[in-house]
Write an enzyme that holds these catalytic residues in place. Structure first.
Site, PDB file in Angstrom:
ATOM      1  N   THR A  93       0.873  -1.173   0.000  1.00 28.82           N
ATOM      2  CA  THR A  93       0.000   0.000   0.000  1.00 28.82           C
ATOM      3  C   THR A  93       0.905   1.216   0.000  1.00 28.82           C
ATOM      4  O   THR A  93       1.605   1.476   0.982  1.00 28.82           O
ATOM      5  CB  THR A  93      -0.918   0.017   1.232  1.00 28.82           C
ATOM      6  OG1 THR A  93      -1.753  -1.143   1.208  1.00 28.82           O
ATOM      7  CG2 THR A  93      -1.792   1.256   1.227  1.00 28.82           C
ATOM      8  N   LYS A 168      -7.660   1.066  -2.653  1.00 28.32           N
ATOM      9  CA  LYS A 168      -7.207   0.673  -1.314  1.00 28.32           C
ATOM     10  C   LYS A 168      -7.263   1.857  -0.349  1.00 28.32           C
ATOM     11  O   LYS A 168      -7.757   1.726   0.787  1.00 28.32           O
ATOM     12  CB  LYS A 168      -5.786   0.118  -1.383  1.00 28.32           C
ATOM     13  CG  LYS A 168      -5.141  -0.193  -0.033  1.00 28.32           C
ATOM     14  CD  LYS A 168      -5.878  -1.303   0.708  1.00 28.32           C
ATOM     15  CE  LYS A 168      -5.320  -1.541   2.114  1.00 28.32           C
ATOM     16  NZ  LYS A 168      -3.994  -2.181   2.104  1.00 28.32           N
ATOM     17  N   LYS A 243      -0.739   5.130   8.471  1.00 23.13           N
ATOM     18  CA  LYS A 243      -0.063   5.320   7.191  1.00 23.13           C
ATOM     19  C   LYS A 243      -1.069   5.435   6.044  1.00 23.13           C
ATOM     20  O   LYS A 243      -0.978   6.341   5.203  1.00 23.13           O
ATOM     21  CB  LYS A 243       0.881   4.152   6.932  1.00 23.13           C
ATOM     22  CG  LYS A 243       1.415   4.068   5.501  1.00 23.13           C
ATOM     23  CD  LYS A 243       2.013   2.698   5.234  1.00 23.13           C
ATOM     24  CE  LYS A 243       2.153   2.432   3.742  1.00 23.13           C
ATOM     25  NZ  LYS A 243       2.630   1.072   3.448  1.00 23.13           N
TER      26      LYS A 243
END
Length: 304
Positions: A93, A168, A243
């Protein structure tokens, strides 16, 4: 059977590589951290001590890494070794700009590429039930799909290069906001004297139903598999949620999109991470919210 190089053998990458072996593929793995490489010992993943070696003779390379710059560094090392027409997949990611740059690099070597981040956490990685969100050409997706099927249950082609990362980040922004809302509801219910199981029984079967509630319920009891029953040992670490929310906010600022709840969620998770929550499950945000409320109440009492 394909020969597959796998770079990044941590909590997610290690089980994913092992599942490729179970599907009958020859897997050559590399991780900068020797301890991570040891995690796949016994799974028949052959460990090498040089990142370029994973690409030698490989039909495909998969990377699962913590940041965009590291993905670009690894791809720069392995792409010259891969033959034209082979495949490279990144399941990290990372930021959308880095993902698109990685695709450009692969294209310059005539290598098919896919950004295919995952959802499902360490449980899904181990069970081979991950959801893959893929971005890239139709040809790259069709080539990658049998390999992804060995590691996941749902494989969705979201669009062109970078689309997997966009999906995502948007998905995890929903999840982070949802977990904060669920946590606040349980804290309020507790303060007002409502049993947590009663709230769960109502919300899980009515308009409050969501994944954060029914799969990762932030209080012990209602969902036995939730990290709340394991002192918040992470399935999906709070540091990773912080994050992902940060990356989502960077993308929102870049395209001028107003996401006030996403921004608030990012700030809360970053504060939680800084105050020691980085190694806990993202559901442990409920502890941070509860402590914060207690501090605020104490401050108000002193001020009065």
């Amino acid at each position: 059977m394909a020969r597959i190089g796998f770079v990044g053998l941590g909590n997610m990458g290690g089980p994913m590589a092992a599942n490729l072996v179970k599907a009958g593929h020859e897997v050559v793995g590399y991780d900068l951290n020797p301890e991570a490489a040891q995690m796949v010992k016994g799974s028949s993943v052959r460990i090498v001590d040089d990142v370029r070696s994973v690409a030698e003779g490989a039909n495909a390379v998969v990377s699962m890494l913590p940041s965009g710059p590291l993905v670009l560094e690894v791809w720069a090392a392995v792409l010259p070794v891969l033959p034209a027409g082979s495949l490279i997949i990144d399941s990290s990611t990372i930021d959308v700009a880095s993902a698109r740059r990685a695709h450009e690099m692969a294209g310059s070597f005539g290598v098919l590429s896919l950004d295919a981040p995952v959802s499902g956490g360490t449980e899904g990685a181990q069970a081979g039930t991950l959801t893959f969100m893929a971005g890239g050409t139709e040809e790259a997706f069709a080539t990658a799909k049998p390999l992804l099927a060995a590691m996941g249950r749902r494989i969705i082609h979201c669009g062109d290069q970078g689309a997997g990362q966009i999906a995502k980040l948007c998905n995890n922004m929903i999840l982070g906001i949802s977990m904060i809302g669920v946590s606040e509801a349980f804290l309020l219910a507790e303060r007002l004297g409502l049993d947590r199981q009663a709230l769960f029984d109502v919300a899980s079967t009515s308009s409050g139903q969501c994944y954060a509630l029914t799969t990762h319920c932030p209080v012990p009891g209602p969902v036995p598999t939730s990290a709340a029953n394991r002192d918040y040992t992470p399935g999906f670490a709070a540091s990773l949620m912080a994050k992902d929310l940060r990356l989502a906010q960077e993308s929102a600022r870049a395209c001028g999109c107003n996401t006030p709840l996403g921004m608030a969620a990012a700030e809360l998770y970053q504060s939680f991470e800084r105050q020691g929550g980085h190694a806990k499950d993202y559901a442990a945000i409920i502890r941070f919210l509860d402590t914060r409320d207690t501090r605020a109440a104490a401050g108000a009492s002193v001020a009065s």
